[in-house]
Design a protein around this motif. Structure first.
Motif, PDB file in Angstrom:
ATOM      1  N   ARG A  28      75.913  81.610  38.175  1.00 21.71           N
ATOM      2  CA  ARG A  28      75.350  80.371  38.690  1.00 21.71           C
ATOM      3  C   ARG A  28      73.861  80.283  38.370  1.00 21.71           C
ATOM      4  O   ARG A  28      73.368  79.242  37.952  1.00 21.71           O
ATOM      5  CB  ARG A  28      75.576  80.297  40.194  1.00 21.71           C
ATOM      6  CG  ARG A  28      75.119  78.996  40.793  1.00 21.71           C
ATOM      7  CD  ARG A  28      75.383  78.960  42.247  1.00 21.71           C
ATOM      8  NE  ARG A  28      74.561  80.000  42.879  1.00 21.71           N
ATOM      9  CZ  ARG A  28      74.451  80.185  44.164  1.00 21.71           C
ATOM     10  NH1 ARG A  28      75.125  79.447  44.985  1.00 21.71           N
ATOM     11  NH2 ARG A  28      73.677  81.132  44.649  1.00 21.71           N
ATOM     12  N   VAL A  29      73.125  81.373  38.564  1.00 20.34           N
ATOM     13  CA  VAL A  29      71.686  81.373  38.292  1.00 20.34           C
ATOM     14  C   VAL A  29      71.434  81.115  36.813  1.00 20.34           C
ATOM     15  O   VAL A  29      70.552  80.335  36.454  1.00 20.34           O
ATOM     16  CB  VAL A  29      71.046  82.700  38.763  1.00 20.34           C
ATOM     17  CG1 VAL A  29      69.634  82.835  38.244  1.00 20.34           C
ATOM     18  CG2 VAL A  29      71.077  82.781  40.276  1.00 20.34           C
ATOM     19  N   ASN A  30      72.229  81.723  35.947  1.00 18.77           N
ATOM     20  CA  ASN A  30      72.045  81.499  34.512  1.00 18.77           C
ATOM     21  C   ASN A  30      72.349  80.053  34.139  1.00 18.77           C
ATOM     22  O   ASN A  30      71.635  79.447  33.334  1.00 18.77           O
ATOM     23  CB  ASN A  30      72.926  82.448  33.706  1.00 18.77           C
ATOM     24  CG  ASN A  30      72.430  83.886  33.781  1.00 18.77           C
ATOM     25  OD1 ASN A  30      71.287  84.129  34.131  1.00 18.77           O
ATOM     26  ND2 ASN A  30      73.294  84.823  33.481  1.00 18.77           N
ATOM     27  N   LEU A  31      73.409  79.493  34.700  1.00 18.73           N
ATOM     28  CA  LEU A  31      73.743  78.109  34.397  1.00 18.73           C
ATOM     29  C   LEU A  31      72.648  77.163  34.886  1.00 18.73           C
ATOM     30  O   LEU A  31      72.278  76.220  34.198  1.00 18.73           O
ATOM     31  CB  LEU A  31      75.086  77.733  35.026  1.00 18.73           C
ATOM     32  CG  LEU A  31      76.319  78.387  34.413  1.00 18.73           C
ATOM     33  CD1 LEU A  31      77.559  78.056  35.226  1.00 18.73           C
ATOM     34  CD2 LEU A  31      76.496  77.950  32.965  1.00 18.73           C
ATOM     35  N   LEU A  32      72.123  77.417  36.064  1.00 18.25           N
ATOM     36  CA  LEU A  32      71.055  76.581  36.599  1.00 18.25           C
ATOM     37  C   LEU A  32      69.801  76.679  35.735  1.00 18.25           C
ATOM     38  O   LEU A  32      69.157  75.674  35.444  1.00 18.25           O
ATOM     39  CB  LEU A  32      70.748  76.985  38.045  1.00 18.25           C
ATOM     40  CG  LEU A  32      69.729  76.134  38.773  1.00 18.25           C
ATOM     41  CD1 LEU A  32      70.213  74.689  38.870  1.00 18.25           C
ATOM     42  CD2 LEU A  32      69.477  76.696  40.166  1.00 18.25           C
ATOM     43  N   ALA A  33      69.477  77.880  35.302  1.00 21.62           N
ATOM     44  CA  ALA A  33      68.306  78.058  34.436  1.00 21.62           C
ATOM     45  C   ALA A  33      68.504  77.329  33.103  1.00 21.62           C
ATOM     46  O   ALA A  33      67.568  76.700  32.590  1.00 21.62           O
ATOM     47  CB  ALA A  33      68.060  79.550  34.196  1.00 21.62           C
ATOM     48  N   ASP A  34      69.723  77.384  32.570  1.00 19.23           N
ATOM     49  CA  ASP A  34      70.008  76.677  31.317  1.00 19.23           C
ATOM     50  C   ASP A  34      69.886  75.161  31.497  1.00 19.23           C
ATOM     51  O   ASP A  34      69.327  74.476  30.644  1.00 19.23           O
ATOM     52  CB  ASP A  34      71.411  77.014  30.811  1.00 19.23           C
ATOM     53  CG  ASP A  34      71.535  78.460  30.335  1.00 19.23           C
ATOM     54  OD1 ASP A  34      70.485  79.115  30.139  1.00 19.23           O
ATOM     55  OD2 ASP A  34      72.676  78.921  30.166  1.00 19.23           O
ATOM     56  N   LEU A  35      70.400  74.645  32.599  1.00 20.47           N
ATOM     57  CA  LEU A  35      70.301  73.207  32.861  1.00 20.47           C
ATOM     58  C   LEU A  35      68.853  72.771  33.045  1.00 20.47           C
ATOM     59  O   LEU A  35      68.438  71.713  32.578  1.00 20.47           O
ATOM     60  CB  LEU A  35      71.117  72.831  34.102  1.00 20.47           C
ATOM     61  CG  LEU A  35      72.626  72.849  33.922  1.00 20.47           C
ATOM     62  CD1 LEU A  35      73.312  72.649  35.262  1.00 20.47           C
ATOM     63  CD2 LEU A  35      73.065  71.798  32.930  1.00 20.47           C
ATOM     64  N   LYS A  36      68.073  73.612  33.720  1.00 22.53           N
ATOM     65  CA  LYS A  36      66.657  73.291  33.918  1.00 22.53           C
ATOM     66  C   LYS A  36      65.925  73.265  32.569  1.00 22.53           C
ATOM     67  O   LYS A  36      65.102  72.392  32.322  1.00 22.53           O
ATOM     68  CB  LYS A  36      66.025  74.324  34.850  1.00 22.53           C
ATOM     69  CG  LYS A  36      64.611  74.006  35.226  1.00 22.53           C
ATOM     70  CD  LYS A  36      64.057  74.988  36.217  1.00 22.53           C
ATOM     71  CE  LYS A  36      62.620  74.665  36.561  1.00 22.53           C
ATOM     72  NZ  LYS A  36      62.033  75.638  37.454  1.00 22.53           N
TER      73      LYS A  36
END
Length: 188
Positions: A28-36
């Motif tokens: 989840r943290v990686n996906l959020l960082a990618d979206l940001k």
């Protein structure tokens, strides 16, 4: 099964039983960082248009399911519309000065020379905040949201007794037609 999942399963089975999958939080943290990062790339690509033609700064306040008040900040320019940021204002008094301060922070981050126009709701506190923004940044003009104005006008019109009665009759006719297949097929 989709080819993506098949390839993923083949890769995991090829590694063997010693493979430890990433945790839910790590994914989840990686996906959020990618979206940001993706959002930042879009905003950066729009910056050139902001400088060339200027942009419209929009503030949209709304309340979500948990009864928390959010204000979303968006920019519209010749390249398109982009989301800038969202602020939780549940614990903030929404008077003219606090709204003006909040808007000023975002305007200064974008660059006051890049903004031509500010659009907000037409509630009294937003109107007063628009005046304060116009005083602080003379090149920026404020106007109310046309969609919000139309919603308020239509709400007032729908509360008129003869319009309300007409809407009730129209609703009854619609229910009648949809409940009787002969009339529905004839209508179609």
């Amino acid at each position: 099964m989709s080819p993506f999942f098949q390839d993923m399963l083949d890769g995991v089975t090829g590694i063997g039983p010693s493979y430890k999958s990433p945790s839910y939080d790590k994914l989840r943290v990686n996906l959020l960082a990618d979206l940001k990062m993706e959002r930042q790339i879009v905003v950066d690509s729009y910056r050139s248009a902001w400088k060339e033609t200027g942009c419209t700064f929009m503030a949209d306040g709304w309340t979500y399911q948990r009864q928390r008040m959010l204000i979303n900040f968006l920019l519209s320019c010749s390249k398109g519309l982009c989301f800038v940021k969202s602020v939780d204002t549940s614990n903030v008094v929404k008077n003219a000065s606090s709204l003006s301060h909040l808007f000023s922070e975002v305007i200064e981050w974008i660059g006051s020379n890049n903004i031509i126009h500010v659009v907000t709701d037409n509630a009294a506190n937003y109107v007063a905040a628009g005046r304060l923004i116009n005083q602080k940044f003379e090149n920026i003009h404020w106007s109310p949201c046309a969609a919000h104005c139309l919603n308020l006008i239509l709400k007032d019109i729908s509360s008129m007794p003869h319009i309300s009665n007409l809407a009730t009759y129209a609703s009854k006719i619609t229910v009648f037609v949809y409940n009787h297949t002969v009339f529905l097929s004839w209508l179609r």
